[in-house]
Scaffold this motif. Structure first.
Motif, PDB file in Angstrom:
ATOM      1  N   PHE A 251       4.342  31.048  70.285  1.00 46.11           N
ATOM      2  CA  PHE A 251       3.149  30.975  69.418  1.00 46.11           C
ATOM      3  C   PHE A 251       2.197  32.139  69.689  1.00 46.11           C
ATOM      4  N   GLU A 252       2.079  32.503  70.965  1.00 46.39           N
ATOM      5  CA  GLU A 252       1.219  33.647  71.317  1.00 46.39           C
ATOM      6  C   GLU A 252       1.714  34.915  70.645  1.00 46.39           C
ATOM      7  N   LEU A 253       3.024  35.068  70.660  1.00 48.16           N
ATOM      8  CA  LEU A 253       3.606  36.256  70.044  1.00 48.16           C
ATOM      9  C   LEU A 253       3.271  36.302  68.543  1.00 48.16           C
ATOM     10  N   LEU A 254       3.386  35.151  67.897  1.00 52.82           N
ATOM     11  CA  LEU A 254       3.093  35.095  66.463  1.00 52.82           C
ATOM     12  C   LEU A 254       1.631  35.386  66.173  1.00 52.82           C
ATOM     13  N   GLN A 255       0.762  34.894  67.067  1.00 50.12           N
ATOM     14  CA  GLN A 255      -0.670  35.051  66.842  1.00 50.12           C
ATOM     15  C   GLN A 255      -1.153  36.470  67.157  1.00 50.12           C
ATOM     16  N   ASN A 256      -0.587  37.050  68.197  1.00 49.45           N
ATOM     17  CA  ASN A 256      -1.158  38.301  68.716  1.00 49.45           C
ATOM     18  C   ASN A 256      -0.437  39.573  68.291  1.00 49.45           C
ATOM     19  N   LYS A 257       0.767  39.456  67.829  1.00 52.39           N
ATOM     20  CA  LYS A 257       1.507  40.681  67.509  1.00 52.39           C
ATOM     21  C   LYS A 257       1.550  40.927  65.987  1.00 52.39           C
ATOM     22  N   ASP A 258       1.846  42.153  65.685  1.00 55.44           N
ATOM     23  CA  ASP A 258       1.934  42.565  64.287  1.00 55.44           C
ATOM     24  C   ASP A 258       3.390  42.287  63.811  1.00 55.44           C
ATOM     25  N   ILE A 259       3.608  41.047  63.358  1.00 55.30           N
ATOM     26  CA  ILE A 259       4.984  40.616  63.032  1.00 55.30           C
ATOM     27  C   ILE A 259       5.474  41.293  61.741  1.00 55.30           C
ATOM     28  N   GLU A 260       6.659  41.848  61.827  1.00 55.38           N
ATOM     29  CA  GLU A 260       7.247  42.472  60.626  1.00 55.38           C
ATOM     30  C   GLU A 260       8.265  41.565  59.953  1.00 55.38           C
ATOM     31  N   THR A 261       9.184  40.994  60.723  1.00 57.18           N
ATOM     32  CA  THR A 261      10.177  40.069  60.135  1.00 57.18           C
ATOM     33  C   THR A 261      10.402  38.892  61.076  1.00 57.18           C
ATOM     34  N   LEU A 262      10.860  37.800  60.476  1.00 61.12           N
ATOM     35  CA  LEU A 262      11.125  36.575  61.246  1.00 61.12           C
ATOM     36  C   LEU A 262      12.380  35.933  60.631  1.00 61.12           C
ATOM     37  N   HIS A 263      13.463  35.875  61.419  1.00 60.12           N
ATOM     38  CA  HIS A 263      14.722  35.362  60.848  1.00 60.12           C
ATOM     39  C   HIS A 263      15.339  34.314  61.753  1.00 60.12           C
ATOM     40  N   SER A 264      15.884  33.252  61.109  1.00 55.81           N
ATOM     41  CA  SER A 264      16.682  32.312  61.897  1.00 55.81           C
ATOM     42  C   SER A 264      18.058  32.940  62.105  1.00 55.81           C
ATOM     43  N   GLY A 265      18.755  32.482  63.130  1.00 50.80           N
ATOM     44  CA  GLY A 265      20.024  33.133  63.486  1.00 50.80           C
ATOM     45  C   GLY A 265      21.231  32.578  62.769  1.00 50.80           C
ATOM     46  N   GLU A 266      21.004  31.801  61.672  1.00 48.35           N
ATOM     47  CA  GLU A 266      22.154  31.252  60.959  1.00 48.35           C
ATOM     48  C   GLU A 266      22.944  32.382  60.322  1.00 48.35           C
ATOM     49  N   THR A 267      24.238  32.167  60.286  1.00 45.69           N
ATOM     50  CA  THR A 267      25.103  33.238  59.787  1.00 45.69           C
ATOM     51  C   THR A 267      25.315  33.075  58.271  1.00 45.69           C
ATOM     52  N   THR A 268      25.987  34.034  57.662  1.00 48.55           N
ATOM     53  CA  THR A 268      26.280  33.936  56.231  1.00 48.55           C
ATOM     54  C   THR A 268      27.699  33.416  56.055  1.00 48.55           C
ATOM     55  N   LEU A 269      27.973  32.933  54.842  1.00 50.86           N
ATOM     56  CA  LEU A 269      29.316  32.435  54.548  1.00 50.86           C
ATOM     57  C   LEU A 269      30.332  33.592  54.620  1.00 50.86           C
ATOM     58  N   GLU A 270      29.861  34.772  54.285  1.00 48.51           N
ATOM     59  CA  GLU A 270      30.738  35.945  54.349  1.00 48.51           C
ATOM     60  C   GLU A 270      31.185  36.205  55.787  1.00 48.51           C
ATOM     61  N   GLU A 271      30.230  36.096  56.732  1.00 49.67           N
ATOM     62  CA  GLU A 271      30.588  36.299  58.145  1.00 49.67           C
ATOM     63  C   GLU A 271      31.512  35.186  58.633  1.00 49.67           C
ATOM     64  N   ILE A 272      31.276  33.986  58.128  1.00 48.27           N
ATOM     65  CA  ILE A 272      32.156  32.869  58.512  1.00 48.27           C
ATOM     66  C   ILE A 272      33.563  33.120  57.982  1.00 48.27           C
ATOM     67  N   PHE A 273      33.637  33.600  56.729  1.00 50.19           N
ATOM     68  CA  PHE A 273      34.948  33.919  56.126  1.00 50.19           C
ATOM     69  C   PHE A 273      35.701  34.900  57.025  1.00 50.19           C
ATOM     70  N   ILE A 274      34.992  35.942  57.453  1.00 50.88           N
ATOM     71  CA  ILE A 274      35.638  36.970  58.281  1.00 50.88           C
ATOM     72  C   ILE A 274      36.061  36.382  59.631  1.00 50.88           C
ATOM     73  N   LYS A 275      35.192  35.557  60.194  1.00 51.69           N
ATOM     74  CA  LYS A 275      35.535  34.957  61.494  1.00 51.69           C
ATOM     75  C   LYS A 275      36.734  34.015  61.377  1.00 51.69           C
ATOM     76  N   VAL A 276      36.702  33.176  60.353  1.00 47.04           N
ATOM     77  CA  VAL A 276      37.754  32.152  60.232  1.00 47.04           C
ATOM     78  C   VAL A 276      39.079  32.767  59.812  1.00 47.04           C
ATOM     79  N   THR A 277      39.021  33.683  58.850  1.00 47.21           N
ATOM     80  CA  THR A 277      40.277  34.211  58.299  1.00 47.21           C
ATOM     81  C   THR A 277      40.732  35.479  59.007  1.00 47.21           C
ATOM     82  N   GLY A 278      39.814  36.141  59.661  1.00 47.26           N
ATOM     83  CA  GLY A 278      40.162  37.396  60.320  1.00 47.26           C
ATOM     84  C   GLY A 278      40.369  38.526  59.337  1.00 47.26           C
ATOM     85  N   VAL A 279      39.901  38.318  58.102  1.00 45.96           N
ATOM     86  CA  VAL A 279      40.094  39.322  57.048  1.00 45.96           C
ATOM     87  C   VAL A 279      38.740  39.695  56.466  1.00 45.96           C
TER      88      VAL A 279
END
Lengths: 283, 241
Positions: A251-279
């Motif tokens: 919370f301190e970081l959010l309050q005190n810093k000049d935040i540019e982006t904020l992302h959750s670490g969930e992956t995309t279906l495309e990355e899952i496709f590559i991981k699962v199929t190896g293609v």
């Protein structure tokens, strides 16, 4: 709606099975994405489900009855849209649709669909003069003209501009809202993510994963939050676990810093496709 | 068989739109012109040749062209995921070919009757047209199964002509020994020649009966054991399987 148990299939000239014992169910009113690299058994599975290929091992049930017990009346119930443009090139769009309409017991009025999909003004133009996108849209209308209970769509938005792809996706979602079931294959993962209630990944004839896109993203993603902020002119990245974001440090970081982006670490279906199929996906 | 009539209407409509009717009509005009100029006495020799050629070669060519277009445009796939059965699809092709041949028979016979005052046994000619065209539609479909493109269809047609039609023509010109020629009846065009000939000139009864029975049996065998069983493989091949 569809129940597949220990489904196996081998082409007569092949030694190996193309589909090697797969199990899945598709509920009524569900959009089910069937994904996999080329040659994995995706199209073969679809051809088995639409009775174009017949001599399979295992069980396939449609609406509680073995698929093999259905005769050609099965096709009164389903609509199929192939990836490749399929139409009589020297017939107009309307002549094409009129021909197919006569083959069904309960055809629908195609005018509203043609208007919605932007082909009404071109209905008297020969299909051979259509662009690829127009032919794909005509395929889609043709798949819907018997008012099917289930749709089999192969790459339905491939080759469409964003506006028409949006219209088609809306129509697929509305079809589901009205109780329709969809079996969909596509390489456009953003469409799959948006449309599908569940997806299955097939690799080398075997199913590797079946789940909702959301659950798969959680399973294959990182449960983290990534923050990018500026400090003394430099861009700094920090990653917090889901437990760490409850701490004062976050919370301190959010309050005190000049935040540019904020992302959750969930992956995309495309990355899952590559991981699962190896293609890697094309394009 | 609920879809048979729409399929027949659709096939006729496409024959027209793809200019195959026009091609057929031009050939018919050529025959009509020849018939016009040939002396009435010689016509009875010539007319069976017209009907044989139309019911055999033209039929194979038209069916081959129709299937080629359907293959090129993948429309056969779309038809096979509709309620249309294999029987309906194949029967529609046969009926359309038979109707085409009967149209030729009616027009040529009309010209002969009104212009040359030549008449013959129309019922026998019509029956011959039905059975000969049915057999050759099935042969045309079979040849198309084994052709990747239209050139291959034409090559298959040429091979068929060389093996089956040319001996018939050579025999009719006396170029083949009579003892050997009598066995040519097992060739479909020769059997066709006998059937059409029987409607126009005197023919030995055994040949007429054998010709009809043989061609009906051949149509049954072709349909039941070759064309229908291989149809699904053909559709699959068109889908890239």
């Amino acid at each position: 709606m569809i129940k597949v148990k220990s489904l196996k299939f081998r082409y007569p000239k092949n030694e190996d099975y193309t589909v090697k014992g797969i199990d899945f169910e598709i509920a009524k009113g569900e959009i089910f994405g069937f994904l996999g690299p080329s040659g994995a058994g995706k199209s073969t599975t679809q051809r088995l489900l639409i009775k174009l290929l017949r001599d399979f091992e295992g069980e396939v049930e449609y609406c509680g009855r073995p698929l093999k017990s259905y005769n050609d009346e099965f096709y009164q119930d389903i609509g199929v849209s192939f990836e490749m443009p399929i139409s009589f090139s020297k017939l107009t769009a309307m002549e094409n649709l009129d021909f197919f309409k006569q083959l069904y017991r309960h055809p629908v009025d195609v005018e509203p669909m043609l208007k919605r999909i932007g082909l009404w003004d071109d209905r008297d133009k020969k299909a051979g003069e259509f662009s690829k996108g127009m032919k794909i849209r005509l395929n889609f209308v043709r798949a819907l003209l018997n008012n099917p209970k289930m749709l089999f769509l192969d790459e339905p938005t491939n080759g469409l501009d964003p506006v028409n792809a949006r219209i088609m996706k809306d129509m697929i979602l509305e079809f589901r809202e009205q109780g329709g079931t969809v079996f969909l294959t596509s390489h456009i993962m953003s469409d799959v993510d948006e449309l599908c209630d569940r997806v299955a990944f097939i690799v080398d004839g075997k199913l590797q994963e079946i789940d909702s896109p959301r659950n798969l993203k959680i399973k294959y993603g990182k449960r983290t939050v990534k923050v990018e902020y500026k400090e003394e002119g430099q861009l700094i990245q920090r990653e917090f676990t889901m437990d760490e974001i409850k701490t004062p440090a976050f919370f301190e970081l959010l309050q005190n810093k000049d935040i540019e982006t904020l992302h959750s670490g969930e992956t995309t279906l495309e990355e899952i496709f590559i991981k699962v199929t190896g293609v890697h996906l094309r394009g | 068989m609920d879809r048979l009539i729409p399929l027949i209407r659709g096939d006729f409509s496409r024959l027209n739109k793809y200019n195959l009717f026009a091609a057929n009509f031009v050939v018919m005009l050529v025959w009509a012109t020849l018939v016009w100029f040939i002396d009435a006495g010689q016509l009875k020799q010539f007319v069976p040749v017209v009907f044989v050629t139309d019911s055999t070669m033209m039929t194979i060519l038209l069916v081959g062209a129709t299937l080629f277009y359907e293959k090129q445009e993948h429309t056969v796939n779309s038809v096979m995921v509709s309620p249309v059965t294999e029987d309906e699809y194949l029967m529609a092709k046969i009926i359309v070919s038979v109707l085409n041949s009967l149209i030729t028979v009616v027009i040529i016979s009309g010209i002969l009757y009104f212009v040359k005052d030549v008449s013959y046994n129309y019922l026998l000619i019509a029956l011959a047209a039905v059975i000969v065209t049915t057999v050759h539609t099935l042969i045309g479909i079979f040849l198309s199964y084994h052709a990747k493109n239209f050139t291959a269809v034409l090559i298959n047609l040429m091979v068929y002509s060389f093996v089956c039609l040319f001996p018939t023509l050579f025999a009719s010109f006396g170029l083949i020994n009579a003892k050997v020629a009598k066995y040519l009846i097992v060739l479909p065009p020769e059997a066709a020649n006998i059937l059409f000939g029987a409607g126009i000139k005197e023919t030995e009864l055994w040949k007429l009966v054998f010709g009809f029975v043989y061609l009906i049996a051949l149509a049954f065998v072709l349909y039941r054991f070759i064309v229908k069983p291989k149809f699904n493989d053909y559709v699959m091949r068109e889908m890239g399987v």
